[in-house]
Design a protein around this motif. Structure first.
Motif, PDB file in Angstrom:
ATOM      1  N   SER A  52       0.810  -1.217   0.000  1.00  0.00           N
ATOM      2  CA  SER A  52       0.000   0.000   0.000  1.00  0.00           C
ATOM      3  C   SER A  52       0.844   1.268   0.000  1.00  0.00           C
ATOM      4  CB  SER A  52      -0.909   0.018   1.231  1.00  0.00           C
ATOM      5  OG  SER A  52      -0.127   0.168   2.404  1.00  0.00           O
ATOM      6  N   GLU A  53       0.140   2.384   0.029  1.00  0.00           N
ATOM      7  CA  GLU A  53       0.794   3.689   0.087  1.00  0.00           C
ATOM      8  C   GLU A  53       1.631   3.826   1.354  1.00  0.00           C
ATOM      9  OE1 GLU A  53      -0.388   8.469  -0.020  1.00  0.00           O
ATOM     10  OE2 GLU A  53      -1.953   6.923  -0.117  1.00  0.00           O
ATOM     11  N   ASN A  54       1.222   3.116   2.417  1.00  0.00           N
ATOM     12  CA  ASN A  54       1.989   3.186   3.662  1.00  0.00           C
ATOM     13  C   ASN A  54       3.405   2.644   3.485  1.00  0.00           C
ATOM     14  OD1 ASN A  54      -0.059   4.391   5.023  1.00  0.00           O
ATOM     15  ND2 ASN A  54      -0.386   2.752   6.503  1.00  0.00           N
ATOM     16  N   PHE A  55       3.565   1.680   2.586  1.00  0.00           N
ATOM     17  CA  PHE A  55       4.909   1.165   2.299  1.00  0.00           C
ATOM     18  C   PHE A  55       5.752   2.272   1.674  1.00  0.00           C
ATOM     19  CE2 PHE A  55       8.149  -0.722  -0.364  1.00  0.00           C
ATOM     20  CZ  PHE A  55       8.682  -1.707   0.448  1.00  0.00           C
ATOM     21  N   ILE A  56       5.173   3.000   0.724  1.00  0.00           N
ATOM     22  CA  ILE A  56       5.880   4.114   0.073  1.00  0.00           C
ATOM     23  C   ILE A  56       6.247   5.168   1.108  1.00  0.00           C
ATOM     24  CG2 ILE A  56       5.701   5.937  -1.666  1.00  0.00           C
ATOM     25  CD1 ILE A  56       3.654   4.153  -3.121  1.00  0.00           C
ATOM     26  N   LYS A  57       5.292   5.507   1.983  1.00  0.00           N
ATOM     27  CA  LYS A  57       5.541   6.505   3.020  1.00  0.00           C
ATOM     28  C   LYS A  57       6.669   6.052   3.950  1.00  0.00           C
ATOM     29  CE  LYS A  57       0.833   8.429   3.226  1.00  0.00           C
ATOM     30  NZ  LYS A  57      -0.380   8.579   4.069  1.00  0.00           N
ATOM     31  N   THR A  58       6.677   4.759   4.287  1.00  0.00           N
ATOM     32  CA  THR A  58       7.722   4.232   5.166  1.00  0.00           C
ATOM     33  C   THR A  58       9.096   4.356   4.529  1.00  0.00           C
ATOM     34  OG1 THR A  58       6.194   2.676   6.223  1.00  0.00           O
ATOM     35  CG2 THR A  58       8.540   2.178   6.379  1.00  0.00           C
ATOM     36  N   ALA A  59       9.192   3.944   3.258  1.00  0.00           N
ATOM     37  CA  ALA A  59      10.481   4.014   2.562  1.00  0.00           C
ATOM     38  C   ALA A  59      10.988   5.454   2.514  1.00  0.00           C
ATOM     39  CB  ALA A  59      10.356   3.439   1.163  1.00  0.00           C
ATOM     40  N   LYS A  60      10.107   6.389   2.190  1.00  0.00           N
ATOM     41  CA  LYS A  60      10.511   7.800   2.101  1.00  0.00           C
ATOM     42  C   LYS A  60      10.855   8.366   3.477  1.00  0.00           C
ATOM     43  CE  LYS A  60       8.069   8.942  -2.180  1.00  0.00           C
ATOM     44  NZ  LYS A  60       7.020   9.773  -2.819  1.00  0.00           N
ATOM     45  N   LYS A  61      10.110   7.957   4.492  1.00  0.00           N
ATOM     46  CA  LYS A  61      10.376   8.423   5.851  1.00  0.00           C
ATOM     47  C   LYS A  61      11.758   7.960   6.309  1.00  0.00           C
ATOM     48  CE  LYS A  61       8.925  10.519   9.611  1.00  0.00           C
ATOM     49  NZ  LYS A  61       8.544  11.946   9.640  1.00  0.00           N
ATOM     50  N   ILE A  62      12.090   6.711   6.036  1.00  0.00           N
ATOM     51  CA  ILE A  62      13.407   6.193   6.415  1.00  0.00           C
ATOM     52  C   ILE A  62      14.505   6.902   5.631  1.00  0.00           C
ATOM     53  CG2 ILE A  62      14.898   4.150   6.381  1.00  0.00           C
ATOM     54  CD1 ILE A  62      12.399   2.461   6.939  1.00  0.00           C
ATOM     55  N   LEU A  63      14.250   7.147   4.352  1.00  0.00           N
ATOM     56  CA  LEU A  63      15.236   7.832   3.511  1.00  0.00           C
ATOM     57  C   LEU A  63      15.564   9.212   4.077  1.00  0.00           C
ATOM     58  CD1 LEU A  63      16.853   7.659   0.821  1.00  0.00           C
ATOM     59  CD2 LEU A  63      14.914   8.825  -0.262  1.00  0.00           C
ATOM     60  N   GLU A  64      14.549   9.885   4.612  1.00  0.00           N
ATOM     61  CA  GLU A  64      14.726  11.244   5.140  1.00  0.00           C
ATOM     62  C   GLU A  64      15.178  11.261   6.603  1.00  0.00           C
ATOM     63  OE1 GLU A  64      10.828  12.705   4.580  1.00  0.00           O
ATOM     64  OE2 GLU A  64      10.976  12.855   2.389  1.00  0.00           O
ATOM     65  N   CYS A  65      15.250  10.097   7.230  1.00  0.00           N
ATOM     66  CA  CYS A  65      15.557  10.014   8.658  1.00  0.00           C
ATOM     67  C   CYS A  65      16.951  10.570   8.968  1.00  0.00           C
ATOM     68  CB  CYS A  65      15.467   8.556   9.118  1.00  0.00           C
ATOM     69  SG  CYS A  65      15.807   8.302  10.867  1.00  0.00           S
ATOM     70  N   LYS A  66      17.027  11.459   9.947  1.00  0.00           N
ATOM     71  CA  LYS A  66      18.296  12.042  10.362  1.00  0.00           C
ATOM     72  C   LYS A  66      18.983  11.200  11.443  1.00  0.00           C
ATOM     73  CE  LYS A  66      17.590  15.537   7.676  1.00  0.00           C
ATOM     74  NZ  LYS A  66      18.345  15.645   6.382  1.00  0.00           N
ATOM     75  N   GLY A  67      18.230  10.295  12.016  1.00  0.00           N
ATOM     76  CA  GLY A  67      18.798   9.430  13.038  1.00  0.00           C
ATOM     77  C   GLY A  67      18.986   8.021  12.503  1.00  0.00           C
ATOM     78  N   LYS A  68      18.601   7.050  13.294  1.00  0.00           N
ATOM     79  CA  LYS A  68      18.734   5.649  12.895  1.00  0.00           C
ATOM     80  C   LYS A  68      17.367   4.970  12.921  1.00  0.00           C
ATOM     81  CE  LYS A  68      20.036   4.530  17.655  1.00  0.00           C
ATOM     82  NZ  LYS A  68      19.990   5.960  18.075  1.00  0.00           N
ATOM     83  N   VAL A  69      17.307   3.779  12.364  1.00  0.00           N
ATOM     84  CA  VAL A  69      16.084   2.983  12.389  1.00  0.00           C
ATOM     85  C   VAL A  69      16.271   1.871  13.420  1.00  0.00           C
ATOM     86  CG1 VAL A  69      14.504   1.532  11.069  1.00  0.00           C
ATOM     87  CG2 VAL A  69      15.635   3.491   9.969  1.00  0.00           C
ATOM     88  N   VAL A  70      15.429   1.883  14.441  1.00  0.00           N
ATOM     89  CA  VAL A  70      15.520   0.885  15.511  1.00  0.00           C
ATOM     90  C   VAL A  70      14.402  -0.135  15.320  1.00  0.00           C
ATOM     91  CG1 VAL A  70      15.449   0.480  18.003  1.00  0.00           C
ATOM     92  CG2 VAL A  70      16.497   2.575  17.100  1.00  0.00           C
ATOM     93  N   LEU A  71      14.776  -1.393  15.191  1.00  0.00           N
ATOM     94  CA  LEU A  71      13.802  -2.487  15.080  1.00  0.00           C
ATOM     95  C   LEU A  71      13.630  -3.126  16.446  1.00  0.00           C
ATOM     96  CD1 LEU A  71      12.591  -3.437  12.244  1.00  0.00           C
ATOM     97  CD2 LEU A  71      14.647  -2.044  12.085  1.00  0.00           C
ATOM     98  N   THR A  72      12.378  -3.385  16.816  1.00  0.00           N
ATOM     99  CA  THR A  72      12.139  -4.032  18.099  1.00  0.00           C
ATOM    100  C   THR A  72      11.062  -5.102  17.961  1.00  0.00           C
ATOM    101  OG1 THR A  72      11.718  -3.664  20.459  1.00  0.00           O
ATOM    102  CG2 THR A  72      10.379  -2.379  18.915  1.00  0.00           C
TER     103      THR A  72
END
Length: 322
Positions: free
Chosen positions: A30-50
């Motif tokens: 869905s569009e949420n996948f696109i939003k997630t990819a773009k959000k991570i691309l723009e992230c100034k910090g790190k991505v934490v998986l839990t």
């Protein structure tokens, strides 16, 4: 006792269930996948998986894949997050919380603290109406109709769905970042993979006294002795400081077809003047492709630094880093 046929059928059914689940999810990206990819691309910090339990294992794998493909990432066990590990999260970070049910107690318990820190929360869940989904900023749906487990209890298709969702994100981010094999090599310097992607021609070439060098007027007796002594499969024909031709073992074999005249020939009579060459800064894998991806394979290449001949590289040296 199960028969051999029954064992195969159980395995095939689990394969089918998981494959069908992936196909179903693929069609519902869905569009949420696109939003997630773009959000991570723009992230100034790190991505934490839990995550916790088996989803924790999936979270760790996704984090490792992201980290190795250009996205700064870390894994945090949700239970450990309750006891101090939340300290690795900053407000610039994105937290991806994985829970198939969306009701995991340990994850639910750390969400308020993550919100207080100010990090952006993405839920990866099979229940878009769950508590986790409702408190998250964005939801990635990994729902599956059945697990594949004979009891439909152990996480199977659901963990596969989450894993592939993570891989899909990592793959898209690689493209969005224009992530190259050389970038990949920086994060994988050890082992054969690192050697393959990091090694350049200049690291493997033979040069100086290792080379077999003659002039255009050198006779065949000298050429044969040089070929045998240096054991590189090539004699370099030089004039002043320039490489004017090369003689390979193949050139000698062809000349020997006229063996009655062989020792009356000069290097200039049998040398190859339109030779294939490569720059010293080229990757070893490029040199190997240059040798192999052609109608007639070659075993050795002259190496140049700009316009200056500096050495040779053999296929024998290159296959060591494959």
């Amino acid at each position: 006792m199960l028969s051999d046929k029954e064992i195969i059928e159980i395995a095939q059914n689990i394969y089918k269930t998981e494959i069908d689940a992936l196909i179903n999810r693929r069609e519902k990206i869905s569009e949420n996948f696109i939003k997630t990819a773009k959000k991570i691309l723009e992230c100034k910090g790190k991505v934490v998986l839990t995550g916790i339990g088996k989803t924790g294992i999936i979270a760790r794998k996704i984090s490792a894949t992201l980290a190795s493909t250009g996205t700064t990432s870390a894994y945090m066990n949700s239970t450990e997050g309750l006891h101090g590990d939340l300290g690795l999260i900053n407000k610039e970070d994105i937290v991806i919380a994985i829970s198939n049910s969306g009701e995991s107690g340990e994850i639910s318990a750390i969400i308020p603290a993550i919100k207080n820190i100010g990090a952006y929360i993405i839920a990866m869940t099979g229940n878009i109406n769950s508590s986790l989904a409702k408190v998250s900023d964005l939801v990635l749906d990994t729902h599956v109709d059945e697990e594949g487990c004979p009891l439909n209890l152990a996480p199977m298709a659901s963990t596969t769905s989450a894993l592939v969702m993570g891989d899909a994100l990592a793959g898209c981010l690689m493209k969005l970042r224009d992530f190259s094999p050389q970038n990949f090599a920086m994060y994988h310097p050890g082992g054969s993979l690192g050697r393959k992607l990091l090694t350049r021609v200049k690291n493997l070439m033979k040069s100086g006294e290792s080379l077999a060098i003659c002039t255009k007027e050198s006779g065949m007796d000298e050429v044969v002795i040089l070929m045998n002594d240096k054991k590189l499969g090539i004699v370099c024909v030089m004039e002043s400081q320039s490489l004017v031709g090369i003689i390979t073992e193949g050139d000698i074999r062809r000349a020997l077809k006229h063996k009655e005249n062989f020792f009356s020939l000069k290097a200039k009579d049998i040398m190859t003047v339109n030779y294939t060459k490569i720059d010293k800064e080229a990757m070893a894998t490029d040199a190997l492709s240059l040798m192999e991806d052609r109608p007639s394979q070659i075993n050795v290449l002259p190496v140049f630094d700009m316009e200056n001949f500096i050495g040779i590289i053999r296929i024998h040296d290159l296959v060591k880093v494959k």
